[in-house]
Design an enzyme around this catalytic site. Structure first.
Site, short mmCIF file in Angstrom:
data_model
loop_
_atom_site.label_atom_id
_atom_site.label_comp_id
_atom_site.label_asym_id
_atom_site.label_seq_id
_atom_site.Cartn_x
_atom_site.Cartn_y
_atom_site.Cartn_z
N TYR A 153 0.71 -1.28 0.08
CA TYR A 153 0.11 0.11 -0.05
C TYR A 153 0.91 1.17 -0.16
CZ TYR A 153 -3.14 3.55 2.08
OH TYR A 153 -3.64 4.66 2.58
N ASP A 238 -1.33 -6.10 9.26
CA ASP A 238 -2.35 -5.13 8.96
C ASP A 238 -3.42 -6.05 8.50
OD1 ASP A 238 -4.22 -3.76 7.36
OD2 ASP A 238 -2.66 -2.16 7.25
#
Length: 484
Positions: A153, A238
């Site tokens: 990301y 995450d």
């Protein structure tokens, strides 16, 4: 990296004036292109369609229905106003007890109720962005680093680096094994850091992956846990897309690994980041969660959370909603079904025109393979083609290079932030572009073949003339003359 300063910036801090936010990335450039020319079915039907934003908007009807049935969940309604004073003055950074309990239960539910979470380990933060930065502050000093498998990301460069001074070092993954993380790649990245005198403090993974839409199997997770335990470094997981996996029994949380194999590692090294931005579709509520197995990290992160708490009004409403077991069960199941249907629709339609993608069943996106459209296998060609997608096809999809992908030609496509009508328009634009290019390729090949045939005929005639002409007799060849 520092940037050139204008007069108004000269008296500001280095953090304020550097480019650590990362807004110069193509990832954010695509958003800007959309903002300047946004698609609207009536007002701007030729505008750019936003497919670069990972938002989950497919189940807002369920949310709206629940809110209408439970006005008491809001302190701003006559039905809920009797709680106004208590909620308005509450400012304990531990959070409302009922909120922490509801979050812990919801985290368990989206993971198939195969693992339980302790509400006392729930730490609030201002979204996953704030959660990641807080964890980075807790675990590493400026100049130290986290290993991160690629692609990852783009916001991590901002979230973990900008204000902390922490570095992110890539663990290179590629299409040769469907972008899976290998022990060899981890070891190589770790050794490179040592050679550069960079201290590695942890490994950061996204499970399920953004942008791949895949998730780790049990054996890989065990490998990662063993790796960090052997190196005595932290593992940050995450898991903000845990509830987007279309089949809940397939996803495995790092928490399950610790419960199944309690002695596999030092639990103080394991930390989970979660939020309600993706699974519930609430990015604006800024509900970020840190769940650490390290008591000291829990304590310090909770103190740091004072800089980015979730408002008590939001905590109150979320606690009410997530405590409704029937609603939660229905929402999770329906969300998974709708995400699966939207994902399958997009990938099936694109496959009809020869566009493939990485096999996946999680996230709010898929990893599209456009390598065959590049002029050559370079990131320059990827960016050239990305500009065509933005300016001609009018779609904002994110290029793989902005995710630190090791191979050019991959793009992330978000599919859950639009209605069915917009989906139809987006698919039509992609198909139209591909078909036009196929026709161009066919015409080009046809012209080339025709030219080659004509050239062949001309050359054949010339060769016949040459043979019949005395001046081209083999006996007149310089080589023959020299030999004779």
């Amino acid at each position: 990296m520092e940037v050139a300063l204008n007069n108004s910036q000269k008296f500001l801090s280095k953090i304020a004036t550097n480019d650590g936010h990362g807004e110069n990335s193509p990832y954010f450039d695509g958003w800007k292109a959309y903002d300047t020319n946004p698609y609207h079915p009536q007002n701007n039907p030729t505008g750019v369609i936003q497919m670069g934003l990972a938002e989950n908007q497919l189940c807002f009807d369920l949310i709206q229905e629940w809110i209408e049935k439970h006005p008491e969940a809001s302190i701003c309604t006559p039905e809920g106003g009797f709680d106004f004073r208590e909620i308005a003055i509450f400012q304990d950074y531990h959070g409302l007890p009922k909120f922490r309990m509801a979050i812990a239960n919801f985290m368990s539910r989206v993971r198939g109720s195969r693992v339980r979470f302790d509400p006392n380990r729930i730490v609030m933060s201002g979204g996953a962005t704030g959660a990641h930065e807080t964890v980075a502050f807790c675990l590493a000093n400026p100049g130290e680093a986290f290993l991160v498998p690629t692609p990852y990301y783009p916001g991590f460069d901002r979230d973990l680096r900008w204000r902390t001074g922490v570095e992110l070092l890539p663990v290179v993954c590629g299409s040769w094994n469907n972008f899976k993380v290998s022990l060899a790649a981890l070891e190589e990245a770790y050794e490179k850091a040592k050679e550069s005198n960079i201290k590695v403090k942890g490994l950061l993974i996204t499970n399920p992956s953004n942008p791949l839409g895949t998730f780790f199997d049990k054996e890989t997770l065990k490998t990662l846990v063993t790796f960090v335990n052997d190196k005595n470094i932290h593992l940050i997981c995450d898991e903000i897309y845990a509830g987007t996996v279309t089949k809940d029994n397939e996803f495995i949380s790092i928490a399950e690994i610790l419960e199944e194999s309690p002695t596999i590692c030092n639990h103080d090294l394991i930390h989970i980041v979660y939020s309600l931005s993706k699974d519930m579709g609430f990015p604006g509520f800024r509900v970020g969660i840190i769940y650490s197995y390290n008591d000291t990290v829990v304590s310090i992160a909770r103190k740091m959370s004072s800089f980015g708490l979730v408002s008590t009004q939001t905590q109150h409403m979320i606690a009410s909603m997530l405590s409704d077991d029937d609603f939660v069960e229905n929402f999770i199941n329906e969300s998974r079904n709708r995400l699966a249907n939207r994902h399958d629709l997009f990938t099936r339609e694109l496959a009809q025109v020869g566009i493939s993608s990485l096999k996946s069943n999680a996230g709010l996106f898929f990893w599209m393979d456009l390598r065959r459209f590049l002029k050559d296998a370079t990131f320059e060609s990827e960016m050239t083609f990305w500009r065509i997608i933005i300016n001609e096809i009018k779609l904002n999809v994110s290029p793989g290079s902005s995710f630190h992908c090791s191979e050019p030609g991959w793009f992330r496509v978000c599919f859950a932030n639009m209605d069915d009508e917009t989906v139809t328009i987006a698919v039509r634009r992609i198909k139209s572009f591909v078909l036009k290019n196929k026709l161009f390729e066919i015409k080009t090949k046809s012209k080339k073949q025709c030219w080659q045939n004509n050239l062949h005929l001309k050359l054949s005639s010339r060769r016949l003339e040459d043979i019949m002409s005395p001046q081209y007799s083999p006996l007149n060849s310089p080589l023959v003359r020299a030999q004779t």
